[in-house]
Design a protein around this motif. Structure first.
Motif, PDB file in Angstrom:
ATOM      1  N   ARG A 130       3.307   5.365  -9.291  1.00  0.00           N
ATOM      2  CA  ARG A 130       3.483   5.594  -8.302  1.00  0.00           C
ATOM      3  C   ARG A 130       3.354   5.710  -6.875  1.00  0.00           C
ATOM      4  NH1 ARG A 130      -0.036  10.438  -9.256  1.00  0.00           N
ATOM      5  NH2 ARG A 130       1.143  10.814 -10.305  1.00  0.00           N
TER       6      ARG A 130
ATOM      7  N   ASP B 109       1.806   4.527  -2.792  1.00  0.00           N
ATOM      8  CA  ASP B 109       0.996   5.125  -2.224  1.00  0.00           C
ATOM      9  C   ASP B 109       0.709   4.991  -1.436  1.00  0.00           C
ATOM     10  OD1 ASP B 109      -2.161   6.697  -1.641  1.00  0.00           O
ATOM     11  OD2 ASP B 109      -2.667   4.612  -1.138  1.00  0.00           O
ATOM     12  N   ARG B 110       1.210   6.027   0.195  1.00  0.00           N
ATOM     13  CA  ARG B 110       1.122   5.989   1.460  1.00  0.00           C
ATOM     14  C   ARG B 110       0.063   5.144   2.404  1.00  0.00           C
ATOM     15  NH1 ARG B 110       2.605  11.603   4.913  1.00  0.00           N
ATOM     16  NH2 ARG B 110       2.807  10.322   6.734  1.00  0.00           N
TER      17      ARG B 110
ATOM     18  N   THR C  36      14.734   5.119  -5.912  1.00  0.00           N
ATOM     19  CA  THR C  36      13.868   5.582  -6.403  1.00  0.00           C
ATOM     20  C   THR C  36      13.926   7.465  -5.849  1.00  0.00           C
ATOM     21  OG1 THR C  36      12.316   4.851  -6.214  1.00  0.00           O
ATOM     22  CG2 THR C  36      13.682   4.447  -8.345  1.00  0.00           C
ATOM     23  N   PRO C  37      14.037   8.558  -6.436  1.00  0.00           N
ATOM     24  CA  PRO C  37      13.183   9.660  -5.468  1.00  0.00           C
ATOM     25  C   PRO C  37      12.183   9.671  -4.747  1.00  0.00           C
ATOM     26  CG  PRO C  37      14.233  10.209  -8.185  1.00  0.00           C
ATOM     27  CD  PRO C  37      14.229   8.774  -7.379  1.00  0.00           C
ATOM     28  N   GLU C  38      10.855   9.502  -5.510  1.00  0.00           N
ATOM     29  CA  GLU C  38       9.551   8.727  -5.066  1.00  0.00           C
ATOM     30  C   GLU C  38       9.037   7.903  -4.363  1.00  0.00           C
ATOM     31  OE1 GLU C  38       5.189  10.479  -6.001  1.00  0.00           O
ATOM     32  OE2 GLU C  38       6.860   9.664  -7.836  1.00  0.00           O
ATOM     33  N   GLY C  39       9.889   6.503  -4.238  1.00  0.00           N
ATOM     34  CA  GLY C  39       9.244   5.361  -3.812  1.00  0.00           C
ATOM     35  C   GLY C  39       9.640   5.465  -2.300  1.00  0.00           C
ATOM     36  N   ASP C  40      11.374   5.728  -1.839  1.00  0.00           N
ATOM     37  CA  ASP C  40      12.340   5.735  -0.945  1.00  0.00           C
ATOM     38  C   ASP C  40      11.514   6.817   0.327  1.00  0.00           C
ATOM     39  OD1 ASP C  40      13.407   4.467  -2.191  1.00  0.00           O
ATOM     40  OD2 ASP C  40      14.844   4.924  -1.664  1.00  0.00           O
ATOM     41  N   PRO C  41      10.718   8.167  -0.219  1.00  0.00           N
ATOM     42  CA  PRO C  41      10.137   8.564   1.466  1.00  0.00           C
ATOM     43  C   PRO C  41       9.268   7.803   1.725  1.00  0.00           C
ATOM     44  CG  PRO C  41      10.827  10.007   0.023  1.00  0.00           C
ATOM     45  CD  PRO C  41      11.448   8.891  -1.304  1.00  0.00           C
ATOM     46  N   ILE C  42       7.926   7.502   0.847  1.00  0.00           N
ATOM     47  CA  ILE C  42       6.465   6.910   0.733  1.00  0.00           C
ATOM     48  C   ILE C  42       6.794   5.919   1.820  1.00  0.00           C
ATOM     49  CG2 ILE C  42       4.800   6.079   0.531  1.00  0.00           C
ATOM     50  CD1 ILE C  42       5.148   8.141  -2.269  1.00  0.00           C
TER      51      ILE C  42
ATOM     52  N   ASP D 176      18.825  11.425   2.835  1.00  0.00           N
ATOM     53  CA  ASP D 176      17.854  12.387   2.157  1.00  0.00           C
ATOM     54  C   ASP D 176      16.979  12.514   3.715  1.00  0.00           C
ATOM     55  OD1 ASP D 176      16.180  13.502   1.627  1.00  0.00           O
ATOM     56  OD2 ASP D 176      15.568  12.156   0.060  1.00  0.00           O
TER      57      ASP D 176
ATOM     58  N   CYS E 140      13.816  10.746   4.284  1.00  0.00           N
ATOM     59  CA  CYS E 140      13.868   9.086   4.918  1.00  0.00           C
ATOM     60  C   CYS E 140      14.290   9.406   6.462  1.00  0.00           C
ATOM     61  CB  CYS E 140      14.839   8.238   3.593  1.00  0.00           C
ATOM     62  SG  CYS E 140      14.393   8.525   2.087  1.00  0.00           S
TER      63      CYS E 140
END
Length: 418
Positions: free
Chosen positions: A277, A279-280, A311-317, A377, A380
């Motif tokens: 996962r 981490d910002r 990936t759903p989680e990686g791009d927004p972070i 998104d 994003c």
């Protein structure tokens, strides 16, 4: 000790487009997808997935049959890319041909999987096909430092030769550590980059089991990788190799070398929070550190080549991290992920994206996130997503991000040649 300026004098790629360096960049700039449908009749179940292959790559033609036969495909791709970068830099293959002293010149190479396919092939021979022994070349073909060893031998590099493995930050870290050697005056020339192959049965099955591979079919495979898009559903694996020749600026100028770009800075750290996962906070620290290392302010950056894997989680972070670092500048900060067209090359990803970023500042042109097409998104939003390739007169500096499994973050800063 005074810091030396570091020039990028050689660039080379083995890409799914075939052709040379300029053709590669033109296609990336045009948003031409190299993603195709891969269907392999593997037992007990066929592999069917969007994928990126270096179709048309003929290692025996590139390297010669004796040398190519001693290499696993990841080494063939890497050494071929290094040959292209070496020629591009204008060096003779042998030190005897140009009288150079290469005793301190070295090679840092990145790979995530290395020669895994050689070991997989040996296991299949033993356990599935009932063989009693495997090829005696299995060890030297399967070792992760095979590519950089071959490069050092071929070019007569007597300095440090090292392989770096940090998932999909592998080659970015290799480039960064090579940069530090040149900047510190320890080596006037370093060959660096990365290569990987991902199409073995076990690798594809493993990524499939994590449920992070993009879906698709034979008709829509070309648009399977959609970083930052609202309907994105995963990454697309690929294979390839990319190489850079880094050179002490004064050394390059003295021999009349063409300089593609200047490598200005590098930073790497670890999230130290989770294996997979992102981490910002860790990404923010890496981004701030590369700006400090390069002596740049946020307003100096005119383009970000994002890690953006879809990936759903990686791009927004990643976008959130960019907003944190660039603040009020973020809405006007051009950002794109070229994985949308050349796929995710794992250990070679950072190298091929470093080449793209160096060419972006050289050509004053920014490539797009090709499959985004406006369906962004909401998580994003907040940066200038590049939907089509654009000219960027006055582009002074750009960053290339790699944020990997294991928490390894690495960022490179490139400047336009002056």
């Amino acid at each position: 000790m005074a810091r030396r300026r570091v020039a990028v004098t050689g660039l080379g790629v083995v890409s799914p487009y075939g052709g040379g360096l300029d053709d590669f960049f033109e296609r990336v700039l045009a948003g031409e997808s190299a993603v195709r449908w891969m269907a392999v009749d593997e037992k007990p179940r066929p592999i069917q997935t969007p994928f990126v292959l270096c179709q048309g790559f003929e290692p025996e033609r590139e390297l010669g049959k004796p040398l190519a036969s001693m290499m696993e495909r990841f080494s063939q791709l890497g050494v071929s890319a290094a040959f292209a970068a070496w020629r591009d830099a204008g060096f003779a293959k042998s030190a005897a041909d140009d009288g150079s002293d290469r005793s301190a010149w070295g090679c840092f190479w990145g790979t995530a999987l290395g020669g895994l396919s050689a070991h997989e092939r040996g296991s299949r021979e033993l356990w599935l096909n009932g063989r009693e022994r495997v090829s005696p070349l299995s060890v030297v073909m399967g070792m992760n430092n095979a590519a950089n060893a071959h490069i050092s031998i071929q070019f007569g590099l007597g300095g440090v030769s090292s392989s770096h493995t940090a998932a999909c930050a592998s080659s970015t870290i290799a480039i960064g550590e090579a940069f530090r050697r040149v900047r510190a005056g320890e080596a006037p020339v370093m060959v660096t980059g990365g290569s990987d192959i991902c199409q073995s049965m076990s690798v594809v099955r493993a990524w499939e089991a994590m449920r992070v591979l993009a879906k698709g079919d034979a008709d829509t495979a070309w648009r399977a990788c959609r970083p930052f898009a609202q309907d994105r559903d995963g990454l697309v694996l690929g294979e390839g190799g990319a190489a850079l020749v880094l050179e002490d600026w004064d050394h390059a100028v003295a021999r009349g070398a063409r300089i593609h770009a200047e490598l200005l800075g590098y930073a790497t750290n670890c999230d130290h929070t989770h294996l997979v996962r992102p981490d910002r906070a860790g990404q923010v620290r890496a981004l701030n550190a590369v700006l400090a290392d390069a002596g740049l302010a946020a307003e100096d950056i005119g383009y970000i080549n994002a890690h953006g894997t879809a990936t759903p989680e990686g791009d927004p972070i990643e976008v959130q991290s960019l907003r944190d670092v660039f603040g009020a500048l973020a809405p006007r900060l051009p950002v794109s992920s070229t994985k949308s067209v050349h796929g995710h090359l794992l250990g070679a990803a950072g190298a091929i994206e470093a080449v793209v970023t160096a060419l972006a500042v050289r050509e004053q042109a920014i490539p797009p996130t090709a499959q985004l097409r406006g369906r962004i998104d909401p998580a994003c939003e907040g940066v200038d997503h590049v939907l089509e390739g654009r000219r960027a007169s006055g582009l002074r500096a750009a960053l290339s991000n790699s944020f990997a499994f294991g928490g390894s973050n690495a960022v490179l800063a490139f400047g336009a040649p002056a």
